[in-house]
Design a protein around this motif. Structure first.
Motif, PDB file in Angstrom:
ATOM      1  N   LEU A  42      40.342  42.986  46.973  1.00 36.37           N
ATOM      2  CA  LEU A  42      40.931  43.307  48.188  1.00 36.37           C
ATOM      3  C   LEU A  42      42.751  43.864  47.553  1.00 36.37           C
ATOM      4  CD1 LEU A  42      41.399  44.535  50.933  1.00 36.37           C
ATOM      5  CD2 LEU A  42      41.394  41.761  51.441  1.00 36.37           C
ATOM      6  N   PRO A  43      42.987  42.454  47.067  1.00 43.46           N
ATOM      7  CA  PRO A  43      44.611  42.339  46.358  1.00 43.46           C
ATOM      8  C   PRO A  43      45.016  43.918  45.712  1.00 43.46           C
ATOM      9  CG  PRO A  43      43.916  40.085  45.875  1.00 43.46           C
ATOM     10  CD  PRO A  43      42.286  41.906  46.494  1.00 43.46           C
ATOM     11  N   VAL A  47      47.732  46.686  47.104  1.00 40.46           N
ATOM     12  CA  VAL A  47      48.577  47.427  45.962  1.00 40.46           C
ATOM     13  C   VAL A  47      48.693  48.753  46.266  1.00 40.46           C
ATOM     14  CG1 VAL A  47      50.314  47.405  44.086  1.00 40.46           C
ATOM     15  CG2 VAL A  47      48.902  44.633  45.986  1.00 40.46           C
ATOM     16  N   THR A  48      47.623  49.210  46.017  1.00 38.55           N
ATOM     17  CA  THR A  48      46.778  50.625  46.067  1.00 38.55           C
ATOM     18  C   THR A  48      47.994  51.550  47.260  1.00 38.55           C
ATOM     19  OG1 THR A  48      45.469  50.225  44.313  1.00 38.55           O
ATOM     20  CG2 THR A  48      45.697  52.226  45.181  1.00 38.55           C
ATOM     21  N   LEU A 543      45.442  37.509  40.495  1.00 37.75           N
ATOM     22  CA  LEU A 543      44.675  37.846  42.286  1.00 37.75           C
ATOM     23  C   LEU A 543      45.377  36.383  42.760  1.00 37.75           C
ATOM     24  CD1 LEU A 543      40.723  38.638  41.986  1.00 37.75           C
ATOM     25  CD2 LEU A 543      43.034  40.410  41.872  1.00 37.75           C
ATOM     26  N   ASN A 544      45.080  35.022  42.684  1.00 36.85           N
ATOM     27  CA  ASN A 544      45.756  34.068  43.804  1.00 36.85           C
ATOM     28  C   ASN A 544      47.055  34.167  43.504  1.00 36.85           C
ATOM     29  OD1 ASN A 544      43.240  33.293  44.250  1.00 36.85           O
ATOM     30  ND2 ASN A 544      43.234  31.425  42.271  1.00 36.85           N
ATOM     31  N   SER A 545      47.650  34.611  42.287  1.00 33.59           N
ATOM     32  CA  SER A 545      49.793  34.934  41.984  1.00 33.59           C
ATOM     33  C   SER A 545      50.062  35.749  43.367  1.00 33.59           C
ATOM     34  CB  SER A 545      49.770  35.162  40.751  1.00 33.59           C
ATOM     35  OG  SER A 545      49.345  36.822  40.605  1.00 33.59           O
ATOM     36  N   THR A 546      49.096  36.705  43.536  1.00 30.19           N
ATOM     37  CA  THR A 546      49.828  38.059  44.954  1.00 30.19           C
ATOM     38  C   THR A 546      49.525  37.193  46.205  1.00 30.19           C
ATOM     39  OG1 THR A 546      47.629  38.371  45.294  1.00 30.19           O
ATOM     40  CG2 THR A 546      48.767  39.384  43.297  1.00 30.19           C
ATOM     41  N   PHE A 559      40.778  33.164  45.254  1.00 31.48           N
ATOM     42  CA  PHE A 559      39.945  33.285  44.374  1.00 31.48           C
ATOM     43  C   PHE A 559      39.337  32.327  43.490  1.00 31.48           C
ATOM     44  CE2 PHE A 559      42.411  37.438  45.866  1.00 31.48           C
ATOM     45  CZ  PHE A 559      41.185  38.171  46.794  1.00 31.48           C
ATOM     46  N   LYS A 560      38.276  31.899  43.190  1.00 33.15           N
ATOM     47  CA  LYS A 560      38.034  31.272  42.556  1.00 33.15           C
ATOM     48  C   LYS A 560      36.235  31.327  41.958  1.00 33.15           C
ATOM     49  CE  LYS A 560      39.792  26.675  44.668  1.00 33.15           C
ATOM     50  NZ  LYS A 560      39.058  25.361  45.532  1.00 33.15           N
TER      51      LYS A 560
END
Length: 564
Positions: A42-43, A47-48, A543-546, A559-560
């Motif tokens: 999904l991220p 973004v796309t 992904l978590n950094s987004t 996300f884990k």
């Protein structure tokens, strides 16, 4: 209400037009959600540009499902390799609904009606154009060299008799339509143009693709630079041999567009002493060595171009020509041989994204002014080719007729009789071919669609819904490519990265919403081996950094990896 329905009140209100706003996603704590791993995409999808500009071009009537929910579920089914909407009939709608925070997804009939509603006007085309411009402007280094090729999409239905096209992968002429794709060097798609009647690559480039590129491409060189350097170009088009045409190259050069393609008539081989080894980096990042040589070459219309040849280990020389007069030889060679990334894109999307699948079964009229090959001309041309082939075989047989026996009446007479019969057959075919050529000369080569005989009339397949779904598949492919680029460095075998992503999308996951903290944790189950888990952990960190929030909620996605 349908299988999996829980939100009965909202659905009743929607059915009588009393639901003012679409239902807001409401995630529940769930374990072992099938295909829950697709939420990892999904991220990248957001973004796309999956939801970007969508509200500007699409409007849904009041109902249970929001536009964002529909677009997300269409992207998800593309990523988990559900190749057609019809295939959703055999999937549990409630399990899909858990992925978007609803009780279930629409049934196939409802989903088709929603797509039809979204594609009534020019919205799909305008949305695709806006995304294409966004992609090109955000990555100008990818848009400076564009790859153009036609993909023949075979039609096996009975609703209309489409014109026949040559399908290279099947070596047959079949009823089909042609999609012209524009891709980046790494295969990522920018745009697609459908042609039910294929006028040829050169006409499509000049009449359809180039005008759109002029509006979307960033400015690589300014007017002063172009004025001061007459050999400078704005961008480069890379095509296969179908685009080989000296007049076309000259017209493109006048518009300051460089062309790069294979030489259709390379002539004799160059001396092997001219070739030197060069260490090059391919578009995939792979390091290799190419034996290259370069000369200037004058085409039939007097246009000078650069000719670069690659010498293979077996001695074969591949010739490419281009009107890029400023770039170094090695980048041009790499750019030309990277054309296979577009072929790989076609193959991959046919197999995994259902690129050739129909979205609906609608047809629409073809513009009456469109010209097609006259069926009578095609029939005469086919007869001429067939007769010419038979004539060539007769001439070859006639040339092999010799008398090896002694010159005696009982030997000579059968020989002369045999040769006379062959000569008569040759003359008959020559007369037949001459007659057919006269008829072909008097027959118009092209006719407008409205002038075709009634039995040859045809309609084209619906293009708007197909263009809409193709745009979503482009977004899904670009999102998958972005994730692949993140994972590639962590794998010992980088060529397995897309297989790993497909495994992630199809894996089960636990959903843990925390409304007080405003988070939605997606916990992916472990995969087959530890190396994959190491790569997935790095993906989770990226992904978590987004800090992505699920659309229309305040839930930040976490996300884990783990099964506990």
């Amino acid at each position: 209400m349908g299988m999996g329905t829980r939100n009965v009140d909202a659905r009743l209100a929607a059915s009588i037009g009393q639901l003012e706003e679409p239902v807001v996603p409401d995630f529940q704590a769930l374990q072992d959600v099938p295909k829950g791993g697709v939420l990892f995409a999904l991220p990248a999808l957001l973004v796309t540009g999956l939801l970007k500009y969508s509200e500007n071009f699409f409007k849904l009537s009041k109902g249970y499902y929001g536009l964002d929910s529909l677009l997300i579920i269409l992207a998800f089914i593309a990523l988990v390799r559900v190749k057609s909407i019809e295939s959703l009939r055999y999937s549990a709608p409630g399990e899909w609904g858990k992925l978007i925070g609803l009780d279930r997804i629409p049934e196939v009939r409802t989903l088709r009606s929603k797509i039809k509603q979204l594609t009534q006007d020019e919205g799909p085309q305008q949305w695709s154009e806006a995304l294409c411009k966004e992609w090109m402007q955000s990555a100008p280094e990818q848009a400076s060299i564009l790859y153009i090729d036609g993909h023949v999409r075979v039609y096996n239905g009975q609703q209309t008799k489409l014109p026949r096209h040559h399908v290279a992968r099947q070596k047959l002429c079949l009823r089909a339509t042609t999609d012209y794709w524009v891709n980046a060097m790494d295969g990522q798609p920018f745009m697609v143009i459908n042609k039910a009647v294929d006028p040829g690559m050169i006409k499509v480039i000049e009449n359809d693709i180039l005008p759109q590129l002029e509006k979307r491409l960033p400015t690589f060189v300014n007017a002063e630079e172009l004025k001061s350097d007459p050999l400078l170009h704005r961008f480069t088009l890379v095509c296969d041999r179908e685009s080989y045409s000296p007049p076309f190259f000259k017209r493109m050069k006048a518009q300051r567009v460089a062309c790069l393609t294979y030489h259709k008539y390379p002539g004799e081989n160059w001396p092997e002493e001219e070739f030197l080894p060069y260490a090059v980096t391919l578009s995939s990042g792979e390091q290799t060595q190419l034996n290259l040589a370069e000369r200037g070459h004058c085409l039939s219309n007097g246009l000078w171009v650069r000719e670069i040849r690659k010498l293979s280990q077996k001695g074969h020389q591949t010739s490419i020509i281009g009107t890029d007069y400023r770039s170094e030889m090695i980048p041009l060679a790499v750019a030309m041989f990277a054309r296979w990334s577009q072929e790989n894109f076609f193959k991959y999307c046919r197999e995994h994204f259902g690129l050739d699948k129909l979205v609906d079964y609608c047809i629409e009229p073809v513009s009456e002014s469109v010209k097609v090959v006259n069926p009578e001309y095609r029939r005469l041309d086919s007869q001429i080719r067939s007769s010419q082939g038979k004539l060539n075989r007769l001439l070859a047989r006639f040339a092999t007729l010799t008398l090896d026996a002694p010159i005696e009446p009982d030997k000579v007479e059968p020989f002369l009789q045999k040769k006379t019969i062959c000569q008569e057959e040759i003359e008959a075919f020559q007369v037949q071919i001459k007659t057919l050529k006269e008829k072909r000369k008097q027959t118009p080569h092209y006719l407008k669609v409205k002038d075709l005989p009634e039995e040859e009339q045809f309609q084209q397949l619906s293009t708007k819904s197909k263009h809409f779904i193709d745009t979503i598949k482009m977004i899904a492919y670009r999102a998958e490519t972005a994730m692949a680029n993140l994972l590639r460095e962590t794998l010992s075998r980088p060529d397995e990265v897309r297989s790993l992503l497909r495994a992630i999308y199809s894996s089960e996951a636990d959903l843990i919403p925390d409304h007080e903290q405003g988070t939605l944790t997606v916990k992916l189950h472990h995969l087959a081996n530890r190396s994959y888990d190491v790569a997935i952990q790095k993906l989770c960190d990226e992904l978590n950094s987004t800090e992505t929030k699920f659309p229309r909620t305040n839930l930040r996605m976490i996300f884990k990896l783990g099964s506990k």
